[in-house]
Design a protein around this motif. Structure first.
Motif, PDB file in Angstrom:
ATOM      1  N   PHE A  23       0.824  -1.205   0.000  1.00  0.00           N
ATOM      2  CA  PHE A  23       0.000   0.000   0.000  1.00  0.00           C
ATOM      3  C   PHE A  23       0.862   1.260   0.000  1.00  0.00           C
ATOM      4  CE2 PHE A  23      -2.100   3.425   2.344  1.00  0.00           C
ATOM      5  CZ  PHE A  23      -3.168   3.655   1.501  1.00  0.00           C
ATOM      6  N   ILE A  24       1.830   1.351   0.920  1.00  0.00           N
ATOM      7  CA  ILE A  24       2.571   2.617   1.052  1.00  0.00           C
ATOM      8  C   ILE A  24       3.590   2.834  -0.045  1.00  0.00           C
ATOM      9  CG2 ILE A  24       2.265   2.690   3.545  1.00  0.00           C
ATOM     10  CD1 ILE A  24       5.362   2.165   3.699  1.00  0.00           C
ATOM     11  N   ARG A  25       4.045   1.797  -0.705  1.00  0.00           N
ATOM     12  CA  ARG A  25       5.080   2.025  -1.725  1.00  0.00           C
ATOM     13  C   ARG A  25       4.559   2.867  -2.881  1.00  0.00           C
ATOM     14  NH1 ARG A  25       6.037  -3.683  -4.896  1.00  0.00           N
ATOM     15  NH2 ARG A  25       4.102  -3.595  -6.045  1.00  0.00           N
ATOM     16  N   ARG A  26       3.240   2.941  -3.033  1.00  0.00           N
ATOM     17  CA  ARG A  26       2.662   3.794  -4.061  1.00  0.00           C
ATOM     18  C   ARG A  26       2.759   5.265  -3.712  1.00  0.00           C
ATOM     19  NH1 ARG A  26      -3.085   1.080  -4.508  1.00  0.00           N
ATOM     20  NH2 ARG A  26      -2.472   0.260  -2.498  1.00  0.00           N
ATOM     21  N   TYR A  27       2.856   5.571  -2.416  1.00  0.00           N
ATOM     22  CA  TYR A  27       2.786   6.952  -1.940  1.00  0.00           C
ATOM     23  C   TYR A  27       4.039   7.445  -1.252  1.00  0.00           C
ATOM     24  CZ  TYR A  27      -2.061   5.639  -2.564  1.00  0.00           C
ATOM     25  OH  TYR A  27      -3.234   5.181  -3.100  1.00  0.00           O
TER      26      TYR A  27
END
Length: 148
Positions: free
Chosen positions: A137-141
């Motif tokens: 999830f966080i690797r996109r942001y």
């Protein structure tokens, strides 16, 4: 011997650069620190409020992983003990071992520090699969610490 402190605007610029380097918005930082709004963070970053005198200096330093040199420049007379690296939860270590071949970024020390340093309200990932889901999830942001 203490060095002269940065001006409030210079100290705020340090915060802004570190926040941006972590890939966080002002709103995300405000939420992580339980601020009522991101306006206060904006005031810190622009020097309207002196970060060296803010009660949020220590939590900001931890969240943004300010270096000892940055802290010394922001508040020369202040003595804080900042953790060198956040401890790695066992389930995260297991996720790296289990999923690292399929997701090589999990083996990257910068990503490991970023994941281990995450703060959660009401608990966080508890199993290796939960950590993988959180990472995906966080690797996109987010960019990992040490990058950019």
């Amino acid at each position: 011997m203490t060095m002269p402190a940065l001006t409030p605007a210079e100290a705020g610029a340090v915060l802004r650069r570190r926040r941006e380097r972590r890939g966080m918005s002002q709103e995300q930082v405000a939420a992580a620190l339980n601020l009522r709004s991101a306006n206060y963070l904006s005031y810190l970053e622009t020097g309207k409020v002196n970060v060296a005198r803010s009660k949020y200096l220590a939590p900001l330093a931890e969240l943004l992983h300010l270096s000892a040199e940055e802290m010394q420049a922001i508040a020369p007379a202040l003595r804080l003990s900042l953790p060198i690296a956040p401890p790695m939860p066992d389930a995260l270590r297991e996720a790296i071992a289990e999923y690292g071949d399929k997701f090589p970024e999990l083996r990257d020390p910068d990503w490991q520090e970023t994941l281990a340093g995450a703060r959660f309200r009401g608990g966080g990932p508890e199993t290796p699969a939960d950590w993988l889901d959180y990472y995906r999830f966080i690797r996109r942001y987010t960019r990992p610490l040490g990058s950019g």
